[in-house]
Design an enzyme around this catalytic site. Structure first.
Site, PDB file in Angstrom:
ATOM      1  N   ALA A 249      13.513  21.612   2.217  1.00  0.00           N
ATOM      2  CA  ALA A 249      13.693  20.396   1.424  1.00  0.00           C
ATOM      3  C   ALA A 249      14.474  19.321   2.189  1.00  0.00           C
ATOM      4  O   ALA A 249      14.885  19.507   3.334  1.00  0.00           O
ATOM      5  CB  ALA A 249      14.395  20.737   0.114  1.00  0.00           C
ATOM      6  N   HIS A 250      14.668  18.190   1.522  1.00  0.00           N
ATOM      7  CA  HIS A 250      15.306  17.025   2.134  1.00  0.00           C
ATOM      8  C   HIS A 250      16.737  17.306   2.579  1.00  0.00           C
ATOM      9  O   HIS A 250      17.494  18.019   1.917  1.00  0.00           O
ATOM     10  CB  HIS A 250      15.292  15.842   1.161  1.00  0.00           C
ATOM     11  N   ASN A 251      17.102  16.755   3.734  1.00  0.00           N
ATOM     12  CA  ASN A 251      18.467  16.813   4.278  1.00  0.00           C
ATOM     13  C   ASN A 251      18.957  18.217   4.624  1.00  0.00           C
ATOM     14  O   ASN A 251      20.149  18.425   4.849  1.00  0.00           O
ATOM     15  CB  ASN A 251      19.466  16.146   3.330  1.00  0.00           C
ATOM     16  N   VAL A 252      18.049  19.179   4.678  1.00  0.00           N
ATOM     17  CA  VAL A 252      18.421  20.527   5.106  1.00  0.00           C
ATOM     18  C   VAL A 252      18.657  20.521   6.617  1.00  0.00           C
ATOM     19  O   VAL A 252      17.993  19.809   7.369  1.00  0.00           O
ATOM     20  CB  VAL A 252      17.317  21.538   4.729  1.00  0.00           C
ATOM     21  N   SER A 269      19.784  19.642   1.024  1.00  0.00           N
ATOM     22  CA  SER A 269      21.136  19.459   1.563  1.00  0.00           C
ATOM     23  C   SER A 269      21.865  20.759   1.886  1.00  0.00           C
ATOM     24  O   SER A 269      23.071  20.752   2.103  1.00  0.00           O
ATOM     25  CB  SER A 269      21.991  18.615   0.606  1.00  0.00           C
TER      26      SER A 269
END
Length: 360
Positions: A249-252, A269
């Site tokens: 997912a986003h910002n991982v 995140s």
């Protein structure tokens, strides 16, 4: 199908002596070191000219019937009249030898006239670009890159050297990809993160303005996805290996040399350290930190931070040894429940007797 540029002839098939392979992997030959090896195969399927390996004792009996010309093993097996290549880690030696036999780069075929390429993009030397590839504006592609049919590369993407991108991969604008990266069929890099703000009974989409950065020597399996960051970047660090059907997912942030096995997911995140292993169907909740050298067992559900050097299993994930005890106990739940019912029945009988005695 037509390609621009010259097509080079394929090189001759590989052949190595057992002594040469021993030097390659730092092993020792016991037996005839002049034996010539042409291929690699399993013990059951090997033919003369093949080298095979033994790592799992359950296959030891196949040494009696194998037709292989040599065996990679940790020790000489008594009663087997074959040359042995002795190494501490036979599976690792097999992998390194396989790279020699199977990983020679394909001859570049040039750029298909049926590919759609922006004139404002740059493509390095010795590229192979198949028909129906789309390359957008201001894309920079390194040397010896192979793009198979159906690949979409959005505007402003940067791709390093010796990258292989298999059919129907989608790379959204702004993505940065390092050297020697492999993206298997159907991978999507840089799709929008799953970001929405609640407004009473509806959801308001949060624009996902970040990017994805994939460092050197990363491999991502078929139909896996890596979402772009809401702000900043989603970052897959060097040496990471991601299996098929994985969601990032986003910002991982995925640390170096981490392995994520099929059907696993990492929510937004979260940060994974170096050399982490997420076994199949694992899940990591959002905004968590997993330390270095952590192992999450199959179907593990991580709901809190995990310190380095830990092994956890189960959902919610707990220390692996505790989980093993819990699993053993769970198997005996029917008997324990029956004993509990019997004890409860006896306690009620004793209570009734006590009430009767008190009433006398």
């Amino acid at each position: 199908m037509s390609f621009s540029g010259k097509v080079k002839k394929e090189t001759a098939k590989m052949e190595k002596t057992l002594a040469e392979l021993a030097e390659l992997v730092g092993g020792k030959v016991v037996g005839d070191e002049t034996v010539k090896i042409k291929r690699l195969a399993s013990l059951a399927e090997a033919q003369p000219g093949d080298i095979s390996f033994l790592t799992n004792p359950k296959y030891r009996s196949q040494l009696l019937t194998t037709r292989a010309s040599a065996i990679i093993a940790a020790e000489v097996i008594e009663g087997i009249n074959l040359p042995f290549l002795i190494v501490p880690n036979p599976y690792l030696a097999f992998a390194r030898i396989a790279q020699v036999f199977f990983s020679s780069p394909p001859s570049p075929k040039g750029i298909s006239k049926e590919a759609i390429i922006s004139p404002h993009s740059q493509i390095g030397n010795d590229a192979t670009i198949f028909p129906l590839v789309y390359i957008g504006e201001n894309v920079v592609i390194g040397e010896r890159v192979t793009l198979y049919p159906g690949v979409f590369i959005g505007d402003g993407v940067r791709i390093g050297n010796e990258v292989t991108i298999y059919p129907n991969v989608t790379i959204y604008p702004g993505t940065i990809i390092g050297n020697r990266v492999i993206l298997h069929a159907g991978v999507v890099i840089g799709g929008d993160g799953f970001g929405y703000a609640r407004d009473n009974q509806r959801y308001v989409k949060i624009p996902q303005s970040g990017i994805v950065q994939i460092d050197d020597d990363v491999e991502i399996g078929a139909n896996s996805t890596v979402d772009r960051a809401t702000l900043g970047k989603t970052w897959i660090k060097s040496g990471v290996k991601i299996d098929n059907l994985v969601m990032v997912a986003h910002n991982v942030v995925i640390g170096e040399n981490t392995v994520i096995v099929a059907q696993s997911g990492v929510a937004g995140s979260s940060e994974l350290g170096n050399n982490v292993i997420l076994a199949a169907q694992s899940g990591v909740a959002g905004h968590l930190k997993i330390g270095d050298n952590v192992v999450v067992g199959a179907r593990g559900g991580v709901s809190k931070d995990i310190p380095s050097q830990s092994q956890v299993s189960g959902a919610p994930a707990i220390p692996h040894r505790e989980w093993l005890k819990a699993v053993i106990l769970f198997q005996h739940f029917p008997e324990i429940y029956e004993e509990f019912r019997e004890l409860k029945k006896k306690v009620m009988e004793l209570e009734n007797k006590l009430k009767h005695l008190e009433g006398i």
